[in-house]
Design an enzyme around this catalytic site. Structure first.
Site, mmCIF file in Angstrom:
data_model
loop_
_atom_site.group_PDB
_atom_site.id
_atom_site.type_symbol
_atom_site.label_atom_id
_atom_site.label_comp_id
_atom_site.label_asym_id
_atom_site.label_seq_id
_atom_site.Cartn_x
_atom_site.Cartn_y
_atom_site.Cartn_z
ATOM 1 N N THR A 138 -6.967 24.535 26.903
ATOM 2 C CA THR A 138 -5.575 24.636 26.457
ATOM 3 C C THR A 138 -5.259 26.117 26.260
ATOM 4 O O THR A 138 -6.154 26.960 26.263
ATOM 5 C CB THR A 138 -5.338 23.888 25.124
ATOM 6 O OG1 THR A 138 -6.113 24.515 24.099
ATOM 7 C CG2 THR A 138 -5.710 22.426 25.226
ATOM 8 N N MET A 156 -9.980 26.066 22.689
ATOM 9 C CA MET A 156 -8.895 26.214 21.708
ATOM 10 C C MET A 156 -8.625 27.709 21.561
ATOM 11 O O MET A 156 -9.499 28.452 21.115
ATOM 12 C CB MET A 156 -9.348 25.635 20.360
ATOM 13 C CG MET A 156 -9.885 24.222 20.466
ATOM 14 S SD MET A 156 -10.637 23.665 18.915
ATOM 15 C CE MET A 156 -11.200 22.024 19.401
ATOM 16 N N ILE A 189 -14.080 28.338 21.473
ATOM 17 C CA ILE A 189 -13.013 29.243 21.005
ATOM 18 C C ILE A 189 -12.634 30.183 22.148
ATOM 19 O O ILE A 189 -13.494 30.838 22.741
ATOM 20 C CB ILE A 189 -13.481 30.039 19.759
ATOM 21 C CG1 ILE A 189 -13.995 29.075 18.670
ATOM 22 C CG2 ILE A 189 -12.346 30.925 19.243
ATOM 23 C CD1 ILE A 189 -13.040 27.959 18.262
ATOM 24 N N LYS A 190 -11.324 30.206 22.429
ATOM 25 C CA LYS A 190 -10.851 30.981 23.566
ATOM 26 C C LYS A 190 -10.223 32.275 23.052
ATOM 27 O O LYS A 190 -9.293 32.229 22.224
ATOM 28 C CB LYS A 190 -9.806 30.124 24.292
ATOM 29 C CG LYS A 190 -9.597 30.453 25.739
ATOM 30 C CD LYS A 190 -8.716 29.363 26.345
ATOM 31 C CE LYS A 190 -8.218 29.693 27.700
ATOM 32 N NZ LYS A 190 -7.201 28.743 28.151
ATOM 33 N N VAL A 191 -10.740 33.396 23.533
ATOM 34 C CA VAL A 191 -10.208 34.702 23.101
ATOM 35 C C VAL A 191 -9.807 35.501 24.344
ATOM 36 O O VAL A 191 -10.401 35.324 25.409
ATOM 37 C CB VAL A 191 -11.252 35.514 22.283
ATOM 38 C CG1 VAL A 191 -11.709 34.758 21.045
ATOM 39 C CG2 VAL A 191 -12.453 35.919 23.131
#
Ligand code: E4P
Length: 218
Positions: free
Chosen positions: A27, A56, A82-84
């Site tokens: 997402t 996310m 965790i998307k950075v």
């Protein structure tokens, strides 16, 4: 060879996850906005469906991304990636989160150099944006090939997750050059089933089968 869906539409995810051919979901803030829903409600629904891997995205300064990443990882456990973004702050956050055994997907990758930094920062995944590279007159699949080649040569643990994929032929090409994962919109996933010759062949088989059955009954 994993297939992820690039959407926050839980109805479509449920439909396609039921095929057994989908391994995860990515997402981003744009997709969450499009869903019109609270992001954490979406994540929880996907976890309840059994989705094992959900990217996310977090935003803000490096410190804010670390704090939010920790919170999401604590709340959603192993299912959370965790998307950075691939920025100084994003990579600093990636190093800290990865050192705490939190999976990180470094997104918005447009060069092999960025992918190398993300791998060094301990990313579980790097996301080169194939379609957006193509939109800017470079070759997105070549970028994926360059990154997979470097990672293979150096036995990197980071996996390549080809993103911003807009058509079926890019899916095959990305896997063909060694992408570990391809994330795609549900419309592209649906089109992967289709081939005009399969339809034509099936029509002919059906006709022949019907005539065999009719002649044996005569
Ligand atoms: C990556 O994970 C992003 O969510 C996505 O693939 C971006 O795709 P777009 O370029 O079609 O917006």
């Amino acid at each position: 060879m994993k297939i992820f869906l690039d959407t926050a539409d839980t109805e479509l995810i449920q439909k396609h996850f039921a095929t057994g051919l989908v391994d995860g979901v990515t997402t981003n803030p744009t997709l969450i906005k499009k869903s019109g829903r609270d992001p954490e409600e979406v994540y929880q629904e996907l976890i309840d469906l059994g989705l094992p891997d959900i990217s996310m995205e977090v935003v803000g300064t490096g410190e804010e991304m670390v704090a939010e990443g920790r919170r999401l990882a604590k709340k959603f456990g192993q299912n959370a990636t965790i998307k950075v973004p691939c920025t100084r702050g994003g990579l600093a956050a990636c190093r800290i989160l990865a050192s705490e055994s939190i999976k990180v997907n470094v997104t918005l990758i447009f060069s092999a150099a960025q992918a190398i930094l993300a791998a060094k920062a301990g990313a579980a995944y790097v996301s080169p944006f194939v379609g957006r590279v193509d939109d800017n007159s470079f070759d997105g699949v070549s970028l994926v090939a360059q990154i997979t080649g470097i990672f293979r040569e150096h036995v990197a643990r980071t996996q390549v997750l080809a993103a911003s994929v807009r058509d079926v032929s890019s899916v095959s090409k990305c896997f063909g050059v060694g992408s570990d994962i391809v994330t795609m919109p549900p419309t592209v996933f649906e089109k992967m089933y289709n081939h005009i010759l399969t339809e034509k062949g099936l029509d002919l088989f059906q006709q022949d089968w019907d005539s065999v059955n009719n002649s044996t009954k005569e």
